[in-house]
Design an enzyme around this catalytic site. Structure first.
Site, PDB file in Angstrom:
ATOM      1  CB  SER A  43      36.506 -21.898 100.426  1.00 46.97           C
ATOM      2  OG  SER A  43      37.449 -21.588 101.415  1.00 46.97           O
TER       3      SER A  43
HETATM    4  N1  SAH Z   1      36.276 -20.184 105.489  1.00 47.27           N
HETATM    5  C1  SAH Z   1      36.342 -18.983 104.695  1.00 47.27           C
HETATM    6  C2  SAH Z   1      37.547 -18.990 103.793  1.00 47.27           C
HETATM    7  C3  SAH Z   1      38.319 -17.746 103.966  1.00 47.27           C
HETATM    8  S1  SAH Z   1      39.942 -17.691 103.277  1.00 47.27           S
HETATM    9  C4  SAH Z   1      35.057 -18.759 103.934  1.00 47.27           C
HETATM   10  O1  SAH Z   1      34.195 -19.650 103.931  1.00 47.27           O
HETATM   11  O2  SAH Z   1      34.856 -17.674 103.377  1.00 47.27           O
HETATM   12  C5  SAH Z   1      40.929 -18.040 104.689  1.00 47.27           C
HETATM   13  C6  SAH Z   1      40.852 -17.086 105.840  1.00 47.27           C
HETATM   14  O3  SAH Z   1      41.788 -17.530 106.814  1.00 47.27           O
HETATM   15  C7  SAH Z   1      41.219 -15.637 105.520  1.00 47.27           C
HETATM   16  O4  SAH Z   1      40.170 -14.788 105.860  1.00 47.27           O
HETATM   17  C8  SAH Z   1      42.467 -15.397 106.371  1.00 47.27           C
HETATM   18  O5  SAH Z   1      42.566 -14.067 106.861  1.00 47.27           O
HETATM   19  C9  SAH Z   1      42.272 -16.401 107.494  1.00 47.27           C
HETATM   20  N2  SAH Z   1      43.488 -16.774 108.231  1.00 47.27           N
HETATM   21  C10 SAH Z   1      44.722 -17.017 107.750  1.00 47.27           C
HETATM   22  N3  SAH Z   1      45.577 -17.331 108.749  1.00 47.27           N
HETATM   23  C11 SAH Z   1      44.858 -17.294 109.909  1.00 47.27           C
HETATM   24  C12 SAH Z   1      45.170 -17.508 111.289  1.00 47.27           C
HETATM   25  N4  SAH Z   1      46.397 -17.816 111.705  1.00 47.27           N
HETATM   26  N5  SAH Z   1      44.178 -17.376 112.188  1.00 47.27           N
HETATM   27  C13 SAH Z   1      42.913 -17.032 111.818  1.00 47.27           C
HETATM   28  N6  SAH Z   1      42.563 -16.806 110.523  1.00 47.27           N
HETATM   29  C14 SAH Z   1      43.512 -16.938 109.579  1.00 47.27           C
END
Ligand code: SAH
Length: 216
Positions: A64
């Site tokens: 993010s």
């Molecule tokens: N917080 C992260 C942002 C990652 S982007 C950071 O700081 O890097 C969002 C993430 O949510 C992705 O890796 C995606 O695979 C995950 N995601 C999406 N739907 C999800 C679900 N139902 N359960 C767990 N993870 C999920």
């Protein structure tokens, strides 16, 4: 993995940029000043690590934007020793920022390779975080209830199971909307069956999807 003077200098400038964009929670700014974001990205991307932008990681996902991490963390109103559940571990950066503030962090990721990689990164930085591979729609009731739950992927609607895992007084921070734009939504549990909703601007996240992915 190491930090560097160059990276530290870039973080100071990033923190100043976030202040100008309206982030005022000093603990959040201190955490962003402390956590070496470049170590959550591939080694070649140091030049991009401290620009205020989202950036691709593996499995088609993104780390993010620092501003977004700062907004979500501020909205959670984290206090030391709060129990926080994150849905969407991704790179692990948001989890590290929460741990740096002193929260006890539980984080769930649906991609197995990201779950494994984030675990390694966070362990090498010395953060004690509980990682889970699974579908965050179900939350993690066995460790709840939580002071805060943060969803870092775009939810088509508020995931109701997560509301059930909040303490009274706890807050769910979740971007709600379609794939092109979401509204940052805070739901505060004010009683057993009482919830208060507030909206905090438009953001764009990768989608929150059901189920898990065991390959790349
Ligand atoms: N917080 C992260 C942002 C990652 S982007 C950071 O700081 O890097 C969002 C993430 O949510 C992705 O890796 C995606 O695979 C995950 N995601 C999406 N739907 C999800 C679900 N139902 N359960 C767990 N993870 C999920």
């Amino acid at each position: 993995m190491t930090d560097s003077f160059e990276a530290k200098g870039k973080r100071k400038r990033l923190v100043e940029e976030l202040r100008k964009k309206g982030i005022s929670d000093e603990e959040v700014l201190r955490a962003i000043d402390t956590v070496p974001r470049h170590l959550f990205m591939d080694a070649a991307f140091l030049v991009h690590a401290y620009t205020d932008k989202a950036f691709p990681i593996s499995s088609g996902q993104t780390i993010s934007q620092p501003y977004t991490v700062a907004v979500q963390t501020s909205l959670l109103r984290v206090k030391k020793r709060d129990k926080i559940l994150e849905v969407g571990t991704g790179s692990g950066y948001q989890a590290a920022v929460l741990a740096e503030i002193g929260a006890k962090v539980y984080t769930i990721e649906r991609f197995r390779d990201l779950f494994l990689k984030a675990q390694k990164t966070l362990a090498s930085l010395g953060y004690n975080i509980d990682f889970f591979y699974g579908d965050g729609y179900a939350g993690k009731p066995q460790y709840g209830p939580y002071d805060g739950i943060v969803v870092t992927a775009a939810a088509p609607e508020i995931p109701s199971e997560l509301l059930r895992q909040l303490k009274t007084g706890g807050r769910l921070v979740v971007p709600v909307g379609n794939s092109s734009s979401q509204v940052m939504t805070v739901v505060e549990r004010t009683g057993e069956d009482a919830f208060e909703y507030s909206r905090h601007g438009d953001f764009v996240f990768v989608p929150m999807l059901k189920g898990t992915v065991n390959g790349k």
